[in-house]
Motif scaffolding. Sequence first.
Motif, PDB file in Angstrom:
ATOM      1  N   LEU A  63       0.828  -1.215   0.000  1.00  0.00           N
ATOM      2  CA  LEU A  63       0.000   0.000   0.000  1.00  0.00           C
ATOM      3  C   LEU A  63       0.862   1.264   0.000  1.00  0.00           C
ATOM      4  N   ARG A  64       2.081   1.148   0.519  1.00  0.00           N
ATOM      5  CA  ARG A  64       3.001   2.290   0.533  1.00  0.00           C
ATOM      6  C   ARG A  64       3.968   2.277  -0.652  1.00  0.00           C
ATOM      7  N   GLY A  65       3.803   1.308  -1.548  1.00  0.00           N
ATOM      8  CA  GLY A  65       4.665   1.234  -2.729  1.00  0.00           C
ATOM      9  C   GLY A  65       6.074   0.785  -2.435  1.00  0.00           C
ATOM     10  N   LYS A 151      -5.370  -3.970  -8.044  1.00  0.00           N
ATOM     11  CA  LYS A 151      -6.080  -3.392  -6.903  1.00  0.00           C
ATOM     12  C   LYS A 151      -5.288  -2.255  -6.261  1.00  0.00           C
ATOM     13  N   ILE A 152      -4.017  -2.476  -6.095  1.00  0.00           N
ATOM     14  CA  ILE A 152      -3.146  -1.450  -5.491  1.00  0.00           C
ATOM     15  C   ILE A 152      -3.102  -0.209  -6.402  1.00  0.00           C
ATOM     16  N   LYS A 153      -2.974  -0.411  -7.704  1.00  0.00           N
ATOM     17  CA  LYS A 153      -2.922   0.715  -8.640  1.00  0.00           C
ATOM     18  C   LYS A 153      -4.226   1.512  -8.613  1.00  0.00           C
ATOM     19  N   ARG A 154      -5.360   0.835  -8.436  1.00  0.00           N
ATOM     20  CA  ARG A 154      -6.648   1.543  -8.356  1.00  0.00           C
ATOM     21  C   ARG A 154      -6.748   2.368  -7.083  1.00  0.00           C
ATOM     22  N   LEU A 155      -6.090   1.916  -6.030  1.00  0.00           N
ATOM     23  CA  LEU A 155      -6.136   2.639  -4.754  1.00  0.00           C
ATOM     24  C   LEU A 155      -5.290   3.903  -4.759  1.00  0.00           C
ATOM     25  N   LYS A 156      -4.311   3.960  -5.650  1.00  0.00           N
ATOM     26  CA  LYS A 156      -3.375   5.095  -5.672  1.00  0.00           C
ATOM     27  C   LYS A 156      -3.968   6.293  -6.388  1.00  0.00           C
TER      28      LYS A 156
END
Length: 156
Positions: A63-65, A151-156
Amino acid sequence: METLGSLVDKLTIKDIREFHLLQMIAEKGGKFSQTELKKKLQVLRKQKKDLAGEIDGFVALALRGKVHLKDEKLKLYNARADMGRIPTTASLGEAVAGLADKNSELWHLEDEARRKDAGLSYIGSIKRKIDLANQQRNDFIDKIDELFDKKIKRLK
């Protein structure tokens, strides 16, 4: 390099191992004593707890990349036609369930391959099934990583 898919793979295998250990304890027989089996179960449960913590930590870092979300597999020994032969999977939950099922299938195929009463041609046919199931296992790991990355890319 660990990914969410590889960590979930390890956890599903530990779940299968726990199931079989509990069966062995209930049967009260076999090549290990009850004390040995219970010690193994205790170690396994600690490993599962540690692995669950590692998965939680990986998700937090993702989540923090701070971690790589995918790891390109460079397996060259399977036929191209055998790659990507898993059901269409649109959710992480479906991919995790598919991976768990595939690991269970592999566990049973490996048991078949270890049979002492089977002939070499039978063992060879089981080995072919193991190769295909293992490719599908890797495909599910990759699918988990792909879906998690999206999913992670959509959250960013």
